[in-house]
Design a protein around this motif. Structure first.
Motif, mmCIF file in Angstrom:
data_model
loop_
_atom_site.group_PDB
_atom_site.id
_atom_site.type_symbol
_atom_site.label_atom_id
_atom_site.label_comp_id
_atom_site.label_asym_id
_atom_site.label_seq_id
_atom_site.Cartn_x
_atom_site.Cartn_y
_atom_site.Cartn_z
ATOM 1 N N GLN A 58 18.202 5.581 38.648
ATOM 2 C CA GLN A 58 17.514 6.100 37.470
ATOM 3 C C GLN A 58 18.255 5.711 36.195
ATOM 4 O OE1 GLN A 58 17.098 10.353 38.038
ATOM 5 N NE2 GLN A 58 16.176 10.044 40.044
ATOM 6 N N LEU A 62 16.902 3.621 32.995
ATOM 7 C CA LEU A 62 17.028 4.106 31.616
ATOM 8 C C LEU A 62 17.731 3.082 30.736
ATOM 9 C CD1 LEU A 62 17.949 7.875 32.116
ATOM 10 C CD2 LEU A 62 15.787 6.929 31.247
ATOM 11 N N TYR A 86 10.902 4.933 36.949
ATOM 12 C CA TYR A 86 11.818 6.056 36.739
ATOM 13 C C TYR A 86 11.239 7.337 37.355
ATOM 14 C CZ TYR A 86 14.772 9.411 34.276
ATOM 15 O OH TYR A 86 15.646 10.429 33.981
#
Length: 133
Positions: A58, A62, A86
């Protein structure tokens, strides 16, 4: 006092000296590595490792999102796809869902493969232009 691991030193140096396109490829590969680790952890019912691996994946997504230049049309197209990946990673983590995780892995693999192709095309262009950018 810690002893330097030569392999770790090499990896660190390769990240700091890599061109931006190669860094993006490293991020995709890292994300896939963590997704595969999470897949195995879910199968082995290792909740702690699953969570750690999926959070790492994740974080990479990001990072990819944060580097997009939203003045470019391609970035505007990529952002919702990264957001979808995500959210899939979050769902896989919450539900131990291998189907959702496999879908996220498929998408990241497609991005990685496409990016490898872009890097290769750029290298060929530079070679044909005598090394000039």
């Amino acid at each position: 006092m810690s002893i330097n691991n030569p392999y770790q030193t090499y990896q660190t140096n390769s990240v700091f000296s890599a061109p931006p396109g190669e860094l993006t490829l490293m991020l995709y590969n890292g994300c896939l590595k963590f997704i595969k680790q999470a897949h195995l952890a879910i199968q082995n019912k290792n909740i702690e490792q699953k969570n750690k691996s999926l959070q790492a994946a994740q974080n990479i997504i990001l990072e990819l999102m944060s580097t997009l230049n939203m003045d470019m049309d391609v970035s505007k197209q990529l952002m919702p796809l990264y957001d979808f990946i995500y959210r899939q990673l979050i769902q896989a983590n919450l539900r131990n869902d291998l189907t959702v995780l496999t879908e996220a892995e498929r998408l990241v693999t497609e991005f990685r493969d496409m990016w490898k192709e872009v890097i290769q095309i750029n290298k060929q262009k530079q070679t044909s232009q005598g090394g000039q950018a």
